[in-house]
Motif scaffolding. Structure first.
Motif, short mmCIF file in Angstrom:
data_model
loop_
_atom_site.label_atom_id
_atom_site.label_comp_id
_atom_site.label_asym_id
_atom_site.label_seq_id
_atom_site.Cartn_x
_atom_site.Cartn_y
_atom_site.Cartn_z
N ILE A 210 0.84 -1.10 0.11
CA ILE A 210 0.07 -0.09 -0.06
C ILE A 210 0.66 1.10 0.11
O ILE A 210 1.85 1.34 0.77
N GLY A 211 0.42 2.18 -0.52
CA GLY A 211 0.92 3.50 -0.59
C GLY A 211 1.93 3.86 -1.77
O GLY A 211 2.44 5.20 -1.87
N ILE A 212 2.52 2.79 -2.34
CA ILE A 212 3.43 3.00 -3.54
C ILE A 212 2.92 2.23 -4.59
O ILE A 212 2.53 1.37 -4.45
N PRO A 213 2.94 2.87 -5.76
CA PRO A 213 2.43 2.09 -6.98
C PRO A 213 3.19 0.94 -7.41
O PRO A 213 4.23 0.60 -7.00
N VAL A 214 2.09 -0.16 -7.77
CA VAL A 214 2.67 -1.82 -7.91
C VAL A 214 2.03 -1.84 -9.33
O VAL A 214 0.98 -1.76 -9.60
N ALA A 215 2.86 -1.87 -10.37
CA ALA A 215 2.22 -2.02 -11.69
C ALA A 215 1.83 -3.43 -12.07
O ALA A 215 2.32 -4.24 -11.61
N GLU A 216 0.76 -3.45 -12.83
CA GLU A 216 0.05 -4.62 -13.10
C GLU A 216 1.00 -5.62 -13.70
O GLU A 216 0.90 -6.84 -13.51
N ALA A 217 2.09 -5.18 -14.21
CA ALA A 217 2.95 -6.13 -14.99
C ALA A 217 4.25 -6.37 -14.38
O ALA A 217 5.25 -6.88 -14.78
N GLU A 218 4.40 -5.86 -13.05
CA GLU A 218 5.64 -5.89 -12.38
C GLU A 218 6.11 -7.14 -11.84
O GLU A 218 7.21 -7.53 -11.77
N PHE A 219 5.24 -8.34 -11.97
CA PHE A 219 5.50 -9.59 -11.47
C PHE A 219 5.21 -10.75 -12.40
O PHE A 219 4.34 -10.65 -13.46
#
Length: 345
Positions: A210-219
């Protein structure tokens, strides 16, 4: 160059962390100025640990009657930045043995955030040599180099703590990874290195990043949670006042994972504040019902101005510091649902 997401970090910190209580608590803490590297076999280097009493064990008074603790899973919580002094008294990296900083961490984020996870499992939260808040806002190449080094040092501590946990304390239990702000900066790396397309992925109940962006394609293998009971997935959001998205976030070239913490889906529908079971704001022992609504808007989460006594003085458009607090009871309910679903598999 500053990553676009850095704008979301507010210079505001929890008011509690600036007040007298934590300074009074600091007098009870051991100062270890001579220690430069954490040893995670020593409980001193854990802000929260099931083998000691700490603020993560706390339960808001109105919830205590029905509070049942389950130790079926483990929660590894990575706290946000509490080293916020822009004068950089310790340089870009916080010392590990400073009593005031450790008390500030414990009686702000560990009390008000990590405690949300204590009903479903044992909470582990390592102390680490966190980067100063200014590391997110480098002014020149020299600052950028120092900031990168500070974030790397911080992550290596988090990694060492998690490695120690896996070897000595895990005992095969399901795991929840939970983090906020700088904690999520490190939590993403931890999830990538230890879980994504790894054997340990089967132990992941969910990651609350939470609180920092996580890209959908990151994993590679771990995807966004799209239903309330889904497991092995990622929950994430960044909270702003309805109608406001920072310009730098509007320029983001990726699609971020955004979860609505009232519906626990990724649908862009408005969830009224009546669905909000309660937040925990500046007074830990007071539940504020129906405090905030929630609607996904692009890469962020919007809510109209939160409803609580004194909100006339709450003028910011950036609700980063309250990402967890505004939805505290809903997070607790969702944790129970995901753990139940995982254990039924």
């Amino acid at each position: 160059m500053k990553p676009s997401y850095l704008f979301i970090l507010s210079m505001t910190i929890l008011a509690f962390a600036c007040s007298a209580p934590y300074k009074q608590m600091a007098k009870q803490y051991e100062q270890r100025d001579q220690v430069s590297v954490p040893d995670y076999s020593d409980l001193y280097f854990w802000a929260a640990h099931p083998y000691k009493k700490d603020p993560a064990d706390s339960v808001p008074k109105p919830l205590r009657t029905n509070h049942l603790i389950d130790s079926a899973v483990d929660v590894f919580f990575i706290h946000p930045t509490t080293y916020t002094d822009d004068q950089l008294p310790f340089g870009y990296s916080a010392p590990i043995g400073n009593n005031e900083l450790n008390a500030k961490t414990d009686y702000s984020t560990i009390l008000f955030q990590a405690s949300a996870f204590n009903q479903v499992g044992r909470v582990f939260a390592p102390r680490y040599r966190q980067a100063n808040l200014q590391a997110y806002f480098p002014k020149n190449a020299t600052d950028s180099g120092a900031a990168i080094a500070a974030f790397e040092l911080a992550y290596q501590d988090v990694k060492a703590a998690f490695s120690y946990y896996l070897k000595n304390l895990h005992k095969g239990k399901p795991i929840i990874i939970a983090a906020h702000s700088q904690g999520t900066t490190h939590g993403k790396r931890l999830l990538k290195e230890f879980f994504d397309d790894q054997a340990l992925q089967n132990k992941l109940v969910a990651a609350y990043l939470i609180g920092i962006p996580v890209a959908e394609a990151e994993f590679t293998k771990i995807k966004a949670c799209t239903t309330p009971n889904q497991t092995g997935c990622i929950v994430s959001w960044r909270t702003y006042k309805e109608g406001y998205t920072p310009p730098l976030i509007l320029e983001e070239k990726f699609k971020a994972i955004v979860t609505n913490p009232l519906t626990w889906t990724n649908e862009e529908i408005f969830a009224d504040r009546q669905l909000n079971k309660g937040g925990v704001l500046l007074k830990f022992n007071k539940i504020v019902p129906s405090v905030a609504s929630a609607k996904i808007e692009g890469n962020v989460l919007w809510t109209p101005k939160p409803k609580f006594f004194g909100n006339i003085f709450y003028t910011t458009n950036n609700y980063h510091v309250a990402d967890i607090n505004l939805y505290y009871l809903n997070i607790q309910e969702n944790l129970r649902n995901r753990v139940s679903s995982y254990l039924k598999k």
